[in-house]
Design an enzyme around this catalytic site. Structure first.
Site, PDB file in Angstrom:
ATOM      1  N   THR A 124      43.199 -44.981  -1.200  1.00  0.00           N
ATOM      2  CA  THR A 124      43.255 -46.323  -1.791  1.00  0.00           C
ATOM      3  C   THR A 124      42.482 -47.329  -0.926  1.00  0.00           C
ATOM      4  O   THR A 124      41.829 -48.229  -1.459  1.00  0.00           O
ATOM      5  CB  THR A 124      44.707 -46.802  -2.008  1.00  0.00           C
ATOM      6  OG1 THR A 124      45.460 -46.521  -0.837  1.00  0.00           O
ATOM      7  CG2 THR A 124      45.343 -46.120  -3.188  1.00  0.00           C
ATOM      8  N   ASP A 173      38.550 -36.711  -5.093  1.00  0.00           N
ATOM      9  CA  ASP A 173      37.427 -37.619  -4.834  1.00  0.00           C
ATOM     10  C   ASP A 173      36.394 -37.090  -3.853  1.00  0.00           C
ATOM     11  O   ASP A 173      35.330 -37.698  -3.681  1.00  0.00           O
ATOM     12  CB  ASP A 173      37.955 -38.982  -4.367  1.00  0.00           C
ATOM     13  CG  ASP A 173      38.880 -38.884  -3.149  1.00  0.00           C
ATOM     14  OD1 ASP A 173      38.630 -38.048  -2.259  1.00  0.00           O
ATOM     15  OD2 ASP A 173      39.864 -39.663  -3.083  1.00  0.00           O
ATOM     16  N   HIS A 199      43.958 -29.956  -6.874  1.00  0.00           N
ATOM     17  CA  HIS A 199      43.702 -30.453  -8.233  1.00  0.00           C
ATOM     18  C   HIS A 199      42.219 -30.468  -8.580  1.00  0.00           C
ATOM     19  O   HIS A 199      41.816 -31.139  -9.522  1.00  0.00           O
ATOM     20  CB  HIS A 199      44.325 -31.848  -8.400  1.00  0.00           C
ATOM     21  CG  HIS A 199      45.818 -31.839  -8.242  1.00  0.00           C
ATOM     22  ND1 HIS A 199      46.565 -32.968  -7.985  1.00  0.00           N
ATOM     23  CD2 HIS A 199      46.714 -30.816  -8.292  1.00  0.00           C
ATOM     24  CE1 HIS A 199      47.845 -32.643  -7.893  1.00  0.00           C
ATOM     25  NE2 HIS A 199      47.966 -31.343  -8.066  1.00  0.00           N
ATOM     26  N   CYS A 202      32.178 -25.396 -17.525  1.00  0.00           N
ATOM     27  CA  CYS A 202      32.178 -25.107 -18.946  1.00  0.00           C
ATOM     28  C   CYS A 202      33.492 -24.404 -19.281  1.00  0.00           C
ATOM     29  O   CYS A 202      33.858 -23.421 -18.644  1.00  0.00           O
ATOM     30  CB  CYS A 202      30.998 -24.218 -19.317  1.00  0.00           C
ATOM     31  SG  CYS A 202      31.092 -23.646 -21.033  1.00  0.00           S
ATOM     32  N   CYS A 229      27.656 -27.568 -22.732  1.00  0.00           N
ATOM     33  CA  CYS A 229      27.117 -26.602 -21.775  1.00  0.00           C
ATOM     34  C   CYS A 229      25.701 -26.200 -22.196  1.00  0.00           C
ATOM     35  O   CYS A 229      25.470 -25.864 -23.356  1.00  0.00           O
ATOM     36  CB  CYS A 229      28.024 -25.379 -21.719  1.00  0.00           C
ATOM     37  SG  CYS A 229      27.370 -24.030 -20.702  1.00  0.00           S
ATOM     38  N   CYS A 262      25.791 -22.186 -23.098  1.00  0.00           N
ATOM     39  CA  CYS A 262      26.470 -21.598 -24.258  1.00  0.00           C
ATOM     40  C   CYS A 262      26.897 -22.628 -25.305  1.00  0.00           C
ATOM     41  O   CYS A 262      27.460 -22.266 -26.337  1.00  0.00           O
ATOM     42  CB  CYS A 262      27.689 -20.803 -23.785  1.00  0.00           C
ATOM     43  SG  CYS A 262      29.101 -21.819 -23.341  1.00  0.00           S
ATOM     44  N   THR A 311      51.192 -39.309  -0.064  1.00  0.00           N
ATOM     45  CA  THR A 311      51.602 -38.603  -1.282  1.00  0.00           C
ATOM     46  C   THR A 311      53.070 -38.894  -1.561  1.00  0.00           C
ATOM     47  O   THR A 311      53.891 -38.930  -0.646  1.00  0.00           O
ATOM     48  CB  THR A 311      51.348 -37.085  -1.185  1.00  0.00           C
ATOM     49  OG1 THR A 311      52.076 -36.428  -2.239  1.00  0.00           O
ATOM     50  CG2 THR A 311      51.774 -36.513   0.148  1.00  0.00           C
ATOM     51  N   SER A 312      53.373 -39.103  -2.854  1.00  0.00           N
ATOM     52  CA  SER A 312      54.753 -39.411  -3.243  1.00  0.00           C
ATOM     53  C   SER A 312      55.609 -38.147  -3.269  1.00  0.00           C
ATOM     54  O   SER A 312      56.814 -38.226  -3.447  1.00  0.00           O
ATOM     55  CB  SER A 312      54.757 -40.076  -4.615  1.00  0.00           C
ATOM     56  OG  SER A 312      54.130 -39.230  -5.559  1.00  0.00           O
ATOM     57  N   ASN A 330      53.757 -42.434   4.427  1.00  0.00           N
ATOM     58  CA  ASN A 330      53.577 -42.913   3.056  1.00  0.00           C
ATOM     59  C   ASN A 330      54.253 -44.273   2.892  1.00  0.00           C
ATOM     60  O   ASN A 330      55.346 -44.484   3.418  1.00  0.00           O
ATOM     61  CB  ASN A 330      54.183 -41.903   2.063  1.00  0.00           C
ATOM     62  CG  ASN A 330      53.710 -42.123   0.639  1.00  0.00           C
ATOM     63  OD1 ASN A 330      52.514 -42.209   0.385  1.00  0.00           O
ATOM     64  ND2 ASN A 330      54.636 -42.247  -0.294  1.00  0.00           N
TER      65      ASN A 330
HETATM   66 ZN   LIG Z   1      29.065 -22.465 -21.154  1.00  0.00          ZN
END
Ligand SMILES: [Zn+2]
EC number: 2.3.1.286
Length: 240
Positions: A21, A99, A114, A122, A147, A150, A188-189, A213
């Site tokens: 932040t 980030d 994450h 894709c 993509c 494909c 982190t919470s 935190n």
């Molecule tokens: Zn693809």
């Protein structure tokens, strides 16, 4: 307490939105968070809604184009964790952030629970390309780039609701925690799994937990120490 950190030789670090932040990256769940202010924005982060709707995808790409991450710079908190790694005292830097600021600061042992906004996957053929190759297609007027291999749906390489986490990343995060003599949770919470589960793992193994935190977390009672002062001001002294 400062002593506890300075004496630790194998520290596992978990970071969340709070460390970024100060670099101008808004969080999702905080008082000023995206989802707090605009619950409808959650649809962009739901894999089923994303796949089902070109409108949701176009909204998501608009959001990505404007993301704060592209121009953000790491702050003193990120840099303190680079120092910790260079001192040889880091078993792993586990982050809930997408980030890329830890890597931009110079951290290497990063496990992104994450995913990352810096790549695009894709959903059909799993081809991965840098975000920098897709953003110009938006600039050129394509609201929902497909993509190029494909024709499948493209999405940032982040984990949406309804998507599984990368098991290899979870395994690496688990190992980093098990090898640690201190678990440091920063910004982190601790309300989302598996991040919160790593605290359980540390506590079960008798590894002291230190929480840095601003807001209370469900693990404060079990932590050896809880620090609520600003991360970018506190962390450099804590790991020095
Ligand atoms: Zn693809």
């Amino acid at each position: 307490m400062t002593d506890l950190v300075s004496k630790a030789r194998r520290i596992a670090v978990l970071t969340g939105a709070g460390i970024s932040t100060a670099s101008g990256i808004p969080d999702f769940r905080g008082p000023q968070g995206l989802w707090t202010k605009n619950p409808a924005a959650q649809a962009m982060f739901d894999i089923d809604e994303y796949v089902a709707s070109t409108e949701v995808r176009a909204e998501a790409w608009k959001f990505r184009r404007a993301a704060a991450a592209w121009d953000a710079e790491p702050n003193a908190g990120h840099r303190a964790l680079v120092d910790l790694e260079r001192q040889g005292r880091l078993t792993g830097l586990i982050t809930q952030n997408v980030d890329g600021l830890h890597q931009k600061a110079g951290s290497v042992l990063v496990h992104e629970l994450h995913g990352t906004v810096w790549y695009v996957d894709c959903l059909t053929c799993a081809d991965r390309v840098p975000m920098a190759e897709v953003l110009p297609r938006l600039e050129a007027g394509d609201p929902d780039p497909a993509c190029e291999l494909c024709g499948g749906i493209l999405k940032s390489a982040t984990i949406s609701f309804g998507q599984s986490l990368d098991q290899a990343v979870i395994d690496a995060a688990t190992r980093a925690t098990q090898e640690a003599d201190l678990f440091l949770a920063i910004g982190t919470s601790l309300q989302v799994y598996p991040a919160a589960g790593l605290c359980d793992l540390a506590l079960r193994a008798g590894i002291p937990l230190v929480i840095l935190n601003a807001e209370p977390t469900p693990y404060d009672d079990e932590a050896t120490a809880v620090i609520t002062t600003p991360i970018e001001e506190t962390l450099p002294g804590l790991v020095a």
